[in-house]
Write a protein that holds these residues in place. Sequence first.
Motif, PDB file in Angstrom:
ATOM      1  N   UNK A  69      -5.197  -1.712  -4.634  1.00  0.00           N
ATOM      2  CA  UNK A  69      -4.936  -0.314  -4.253  1.00  0.00           C
ATOM      3  C   UNK A  69      -5.715   0.657  -5.116  1.00  0.00           C
ATOM      4  N   UNK A  70      -5.712   0.339  -6.414  1.00  0.00           N
ATOM      5  CA  UNK A  70      -6.269   1.328  -7.332  1.00  0.00           C
ATOM      6  C   UNK A  70      -7.777   1.149  -7.478  1.00  0.00           C
ATOM      7  N   UNK A 104      -9.660   0.436  -3.668  1.00  0.00           N
ATOM      8  CA  UNK A 104      -9.597   1.560  -2.724  1.00  0.00           C
ATOM      9  C   UNK A 104     -10.141   2.859  -3.293  1.00  0.00           C
ATOM     10  N   UNK A 105     -10.129   3.011  -4.613  1.00  0.00           N
ATOM     11  CA  UNK A 105     -10.684   4.237  -5.180  1.00  0.00           C
ATOM     12  C   UNK A 105     -12.209   4.128  -5.258  1.00  0.00           C
ATOM     13  N   UNK A 159       0.822  -1.205   0.000  1.00  0.00           N
ATOM     14  CA  UNK A 159       0.000   0.000   0.000  1.00  0.00           C
ATOM     15  C   UNK A 159       0.859   1.259   0.000  1.00  0.00           C
TER      16      UNK A 159
END
Lengths: 353, 372
Positions: B124-125, B128-129, B92
């Motif tokens: 992560x992309x 999490x977005x 992360x």
Amino acid sequence: MTSTALRGRAWKLLEMVTTPLLPSDYLDLVSPLRAGADLRGRIEAVHPETGDAATIVIRPGRGWRGHTAGQYVRIGVDVDGVRLWRAYSITSPTDRRDGRVTITVKAIPDGKVSNHLVRRARPGTLIQLDQATGDFVLPEVKPAKVLYLTAGSGITPVMGMLRDTEFDDVVMVHSAPQPQDVIFRNDLHDLVADGKLRLIELHTDTDGMLDIARLDELVPDWAERETWACGPAGLLDAAEKHWAEHGVPERLHTERFRPGVVVTEDGGGGEVTFSTTGTTVDADGATPLLDVGEKAGVLMPSGCRMGICFGCVTPLKAGAVRDLRTGEITEAEPGVLIQTCVSAAAGPCDIER
Amino acid sequence: MTAIDPTAHLTAEQIEELGRELDAIRDEVIADRGEKDAAYIRKVISAQRKLELVSRGVLLFSIFPPAWLIGTAGLSVAKIMDNMEIGHNILHGQWDWMRDPKIHSTTWEWDHVSPADQWKHSHNELHHTYTNVIGKDNDLGYGIMRVDEDQKWHPFHLGQPLWNFINACFFEYGIAAYDLELGKNLHKRRRKNPEFRARAKAVGRKIRKQVLKDYVIHPLLSGPSFLTTLAATFTANLVRNVWSHSVIMCGHFPEGVQVFERRSIKGETRGQWYLRQMMGSANISGSKAMHFMTGNLSHQIEHHLFPDLPSNRYAEVAVKVRALFEKYELEYVSGPLPKQVFSAWHKVFRLSLPNKKPKVKTPVREQELIAA
């Protein structure tokens, strides 16, 4: 099968045992200074030199290849948990019997690494090392007459030279604000007492800065001497001009410490270079570098575009950037990666894309 | 997307103020981040390596039942540490600020069959977005499950308790398949896509390496303990998978967690993004050891608000975040592990069947769902 090939196979097998880690990840736990490891060193002692300077004794790892008098070494030190790299001149002679090397560090105001090393570094600490480098070194053929022209911490590479090689006729002109600021003052005076050095010590607080024209009076035969000069840029600029004007520029060797990073104070941007693609554009201090690059047609890695996924991290090769969320400035250093989606130019900078 | 919007009482100004208050919490931690934190992650990494080394050493003699038990337990814990507190958090970028190239999101690789870079993209992309946005966040049911009433029911969902159980046992493979978007990419045309093939190859390489290490080399090194070591590593992987799956399920699936429509995130402000993370995540309460073993994903709410803050800071951040939940009269979904696991599984079972009462839908909404 040759023994190298055999060892190669054994290592491959070991890698299969430790995957996804490498065998060295485990070996580093017990023997970080072993041969074959990334080059590191261990701080063994810290000796104060003056109120704000100290000599750090370092035991280098087995991969250390030694140095030449006058060279510097880049070291990586963890300060407040952050690894920072700086270059320091080596002040120990090349033939030190215990194999240790020393650097001598002067704490500069707001200097993160220098203050840490002088005031907080403790024996036993591991640091990262690079091999020694730099061409501010003594020649193989001994010159008949030598002049060392130094000021402040500019004395450090020259001390390495003084300790390493004896010359028949050596003069040193050294400037420092006050007597107690002279790094290695006792060592220098010992050399003088032994007749190995003629020292002209200038105290700029009382005598003022050295006027290079005074060299004629201080060292009348300066032009005949092979000269090594190290100190603030002003002194070196003046020396280079002086030596050139007298037609002997080849006798002067200078060492300049890292030039300062240009950071604009007003939050303005600067010229951004994407060096891999050879693109240069002007950027303001508020536009993320990711947008700047994409607009300029550079293929930028990207992700969430809001600073959370770390999919856009890219090496910052030169200059400085500002974190748009915190305002924090990051300066270029080897190994520094920035999140281009939340960083803007803080002065000219170079992004590896 | 639930019938009653639990954030309806907040004005736009309040949401932006909430965002500013959360930013302030983040800034405080960042300003204070330092030597102690760096020492923490180094200590954890070193402890994990030693534990794995010792456990594997003990397993060389796993033919003796006590050695089997100790070695298997140690290896299970070591694998959980590798994936959770260490791998997940380093990937992360939580420790990138240390500038240590060995503990960095761009260089780290973990004991997992999904290669770090692929996982970073999908997790992560994307996750999490677009947290909990139906159709955007594939974590929501991993593309194989129905986890909200508003998702369309299909007879396939009848089997989802079973899919979920199988997924739990082979979780790392499930994640790898999910990172590859296997379901979507196995269609004839996409299979040949060179980019997909390269990624599939990378996964294959990682699987080969892990299988070779866990199921061939270490058992072989154990000699007469071959079979027992094989069983031990299999068990450790199983334990790690079931554990991670349970922890992850608790993060977004328990009752009370909100999901969002695609439309709702258009032009989302920072405050709204924060609010969505708050309402879309759930915590696990428990001891320090419990938080550690979950990689601090027990602080899922805090992790989703600040995915790049060092994990060892989530506990202190949680106190301040919780106070904000109270101040803005929002529900902080949290509970002990058994309760949260039960709640998540309950939802999986419940939603394997079609909705009990057909909900009244506006035409606009219907269109939206068809579009999704």
